[in-house]
Design a protein around this motif. Structure first.
Motif, PDB file in Angstrom:
ATOM      1  N   LEU A  79      15.741  46.071  29.764  1.00 24.56           N
ATOM      2  CA  LEU A  79      15.140  46.105  31.105  1.00 24.56           C
ATOM      3  C   LEU A  79      13.613  46.183  31.012  1.00 24.56           C
ATOM      4  N   LYS A  80      13.112  46.913  30.012  1.00 27.30           N
ATOM      5  CA  LYS A  80      11.669  46.971  29.803  1.00 27.30           C
ATOM      6  C   LYS A  80      11.127  45.582  29.471  1.00 27.30           C
ATOM      7  N   TYR A  81      11.841  44.877  28.600  1.00 30.33           N
ATOM      8  CA  TYR A  81      11.426  43.522  28.220  1.00 30.33           C
ATOM      9  C   TYR A  81      11.467  42.593  29.429  1.00 30.33           C
ATOM     10  N   LYS A  82      12.525  42.705  30.234  1.00 27.45           N
ATOM     11  CA  LYS A  82      12.629  41.882  31.434  1.00 27.45           C
ATOM     12  C   LYS A  82      11.445  42.142  32.358  1.00 27.45           C
ATOM     13  N   GLY A  83      11.045  43.422  32.476  1.00 31.18           N
ATOM     14  CA  GLY A  83       9.903  43.764  33.307  1.00 31.18           C
ATOM     15  C   GLY A  83       8.605  43.146  32.799  1.00 31.18           C
ATOM     16  N   LEU A  84       8.444  43.103  31.474  1.00 28.62           N
ATOM     17  CA  LEU A  84       7.261  42.480  30.889  1.00 28.62           C
ATOM     18  C   LEU A  84       7.205  40.985  31.230  1.00 28.62           C
ATOM     19  N   LEU A  85       8.351  40.336  31.194  1.00 28.51           N
ATOM     20  CA  LEU A  85       8.401  38.908  31.504  1.00 28.51           C
ATOM     21  C   LEU A  85       8.087  38.658  32.977  1.00 28.51           C
ATOM     22  N   LEU A  86       8.606  39.527  33.846  1.00 26.53           N
ATOM     23  CA  LEU A  86       8.326  39.391  35.276  1.00 26.53           C
ATOM     24  C   LEU A  86       6.841  39.614  35.558  1.00 26.53           C
ATOM     25  N   ASP A  87       6.271  40.622  34.905  1.00 26.10           N
ATOM     26  CA  ASP A  87       4.849  40.916  35.100  1.00 26.10           C
ATOM     27  C   ASP A  87       3.975  39.759  34.605  1.00 26.10           C
ATOM     28  N   ALA A  88       4.463  39.039  33.592  1.00 24.08           N
ATOM     29  CA  ALA A  88       3.699  37.909  33.051  1.00 24.08           C
ATOM     30  C   ALA A  88       3.785  36.677  33.949  1.00 24.08           C
ATOM     31  N   GLY A  89       4.644  36.741  34.971  1.00 22.62           N
ATOM     32  CA  GLY A  89       4.763  35.637  35.916  1.00 22.62           C
ATOM     33  C   GLY A  89       5.526  34.439  35.389  1.00 22.62           C
ATOM     34  N   LEU A  90       6.404  34.663  34.416  1.00 21.32           N
ATOM     35  CA  LEU A  90       7.184  33.553  33.872  1.00 21.32           C
ATOM     36  C   LEU A  90       8.202  33.059  34.889  1.00 21.32           C
ATOM     37  N   ALA A  91       8.572  31.802  34.768  1.00 23.11           N
ATOM     38  CA  ALA A  91       9.546  31.209  35.686  1.00 23.11           C
ATOM     39  C   ALA A  91      10.900  31.898  35.518  1.00 23.11           C
ATOM     40  N   PRO A  92      11.654  32.064  36.609  1.00 27.49           N
ATOM     41  CA  PRO A  92      12.974  32.694  36.516  1.00 27.49           C
ATOM     42  C   PRO A  92      13.872  32.042  35.471  1.00 27.49           C
ATOM     43  N   ALA A  93      13.844  30.714  35.375  1.00 29.57           N
ATOM     44  CA  ALA A  93      14.693  30.026  34.401  1.00 29.57           C
ATOM     45  C   ALA A  93      14.316  30.416  32.977  1.00 29.57           C
ATOM     46  N   THR A  94      13.025  30.587  32.709  1.00 29.19           N
ATOM     47  CA  THR A  94      12.569  30.991  31.380  1.00 29.19           C
ATOM     48  C   THR A  94      13.026  32.408  31.060  1.00 29.19           C
ATOM     49  N   ILE A  95      12.879  33.304  32.023  1.00 31.50           N
ATOM     50  CA  ILE A  95      13.314  34.692  31.828  1.00 31.50           C
ATOM     51  C   ILE A  95      14.811  34.746  31.569  1.00 31.50           C
ATOM     52  N   ASN A  96      15.586  33.994  32.339  1.00 27.46           N
ATOM     53  CA  ASN A  96      17.038  34.009  32.182  1.00 27.46           C
ATOM     54  C   ASN A  96      17.472  33.450  30.834  1.00 27.46           C
ATOM     55  N   THR A  97      16.761  32.437  30.348  1.00 24.96           N
ATOM     56  CA  THR A  97      17.086  31.890  29.036  1.00 24.96           C
ATOM     57  C   THR A  97      16.881  32.940  27.954  1.00 24.96           C
ATOM     58  N   ARG A  98      15.801  33.694  28.050  1.00 22.31           N
ATOM     59  CA  ARG A  98      15.518  34.718  27.044  1.00 22.31           C
ATOM     60  C   ARG A  98      16.524  35.866  27.116  1.00 22.31           C
ATOM     61  N   LEU A  99      16.911  36.242  28.330  1.00 22.58           N
ATOM     62  CA  LEU A  99      17.943  37.269  28.471  1.00 22.58           C
ATOM     63  C   LEU A  99      19.278  36.778  27.927  1.00 22.58           C
ATOM     64  N   SER A 100      19.582  35.504  28.160  1.00 27.81           N
ATOM     65  CA  SER A 100      20.839  34.939  27.662  1.00 27.81           C
ATOM     66  C   SER A 100      20.888  34.952  26.141  1.00 27.81           C
ATOM     67  N   ALA A 101      19.748  34.723  25.505  1.00 26.69           N
ATOM     68  CA  ALA A 101      19.694  34.745  24.044  1.00 26.69           C
ATOM     69  C   ALA A 101      20.022  36.134  23.514  1.00 26.69           C
TER      70      ALA A 101
END
Length: 319
Positions: A79-101
């Motif tokens: 969840l901390k990592y997900k928050g970092l990605l959201l704060d960085a303004g990454l596209a939802p699809a990019t964030i979801n791909t990284r979570l899926s990995a």
């Protein structure tokens, strides 16, 4: 020893279950029945995960430490990592791909008895799909093709790439993964998104000619990539998806197109243009796009018809 992932005074209990080494877990994970492109994407995503949280790319020690975490520790870390990605303004699809990995790795490790926790309760970021599927029309794309110097070595390559992206609505990952032996008898054999086996697609006569014209000057053996880099530093290496994106954007700009173009936008453009030309033949468009779900094509068709705009016009006229 204090964990670099979770600061805790407690010692994480050893994992019970099947006696597998971490190398076995990682090696087996990379042998999963996913496409080569997905494997590369997942490997890069895991490197980013560990780099952001520990300062080092994925390695056996870091992965083992992560897999040894308790349920609440692991969920907290991700969840901390997900928050970092959201704060960085990454596209939802990019964030979801990284979570899926990350989820894919931990799910596989659990099957081998190397992980006790589950990340299934961590939700993906909601994605609003295909907000703009219009792209560019055929006349604009014709202008892009006209910008390519088809007499030059690079021009022959670029023209063949542009034809495949438009004529067959190829994804850039599908395009760059092809080898010379995959082009034969008027067909191109590709590995589709999320697939592991080759499938054939029929090519139009103009597309076949463009590929033949390029391969006539591109020296290479059957198992080498169709499309190679032509810059001095990486000459002869397989052309990357990022390079294709730069190529498309550059030619689009040279053709005077103000909208930023990407390979995926070209794909959207091709599908929408076919729907226009065919009067909304979504069944055939599904074969062209290779979407597994027909309702995905309906998004293109609805946007093409401007149904929302029509509905708003009707309501506005009633009051």
């Amino acid at each position: 020893m204090t964990s670099s992932l979770v600061k805790s005074n407690s010692t994480v209990n050893s994992i019970s279950g099947v006696a597998q080494s971490l190398d076995d877990v990682w090696t087996d994970f990379l042998k999963l029945h996913i496409s080569p492109n997905t494997k590369r994407t997942y490997a890069a995503a895991l490197d980013d995960f560990f780099t952001q949280l520990t300062g080092a790319i994925a390695n056996p020690d870091q992965i083992q430490e992560f897999l040894n975490l308790s349920q609440h520790q692991a969920v907290g870390v991700v969840l901390k990592y997900k928050g970092l990605l959201l704060d960085a303004g990454l596209a939802p699809a990019t964030i979801n791909t990284r979570l899926s990995a990350i989820k894919s790795l931990t799910n596989h490790a659990r099957k081998l008895g190397q992980c006790r926790f589950s990340l299934e309760d961590i939700p993906h970021v909601r994605v609003e799909k295909y907000r703009d599927t219009s792209g560019v029309d055929a006349a604009a794309y014709r202008g892009m093709l006209a910008c390519v110097d088809r007499a030059s070595f690079k021009g022959k390559r670029d023209y063949a790439i542009l034809r495949l992206l438009w004529d067959n609505a190829l994804r850039r990952g599908e395009l760059v993964a092809t080898n010379i032996q995959d082009f034969r008898d008027g067909q191109l054999w590709i590995v589709g998104k999320g697939k592991t086996q080759l499938q054939s697609i029929d090519l139009a006569a103009r597309t076949v000619y463009a590929l033949q014209d390029w391969l006539a000057v591109r020296a290479g053996t059957a198992d080498e990539p169709i499309f190679i880099a032509l810059d001095g530093r990486s000459y002869g290496q397989r052309l990357s998806g990022r390079s294709v994106a730069r190529l498309v954007a550059g030619i689009g700009k040279a053709a005077g197109i103000t909208k930023h173009l990407s390979p995926h936008r070209v794909r959207h453009s091709a599908i929408t243009t076919f729907l226009d030309a065919s009067g909304g033949d979504v069944r055939t468009a599904q074969r062209l796009s290779r979407h597994s779900r027909l309702d995905t094509l309906m998004i293109y068709d609805d946007n093409r018809k401007g149904l929302q705009g029509k509905a708003s016009g009707v309501l506005a006229d009633l009051v």
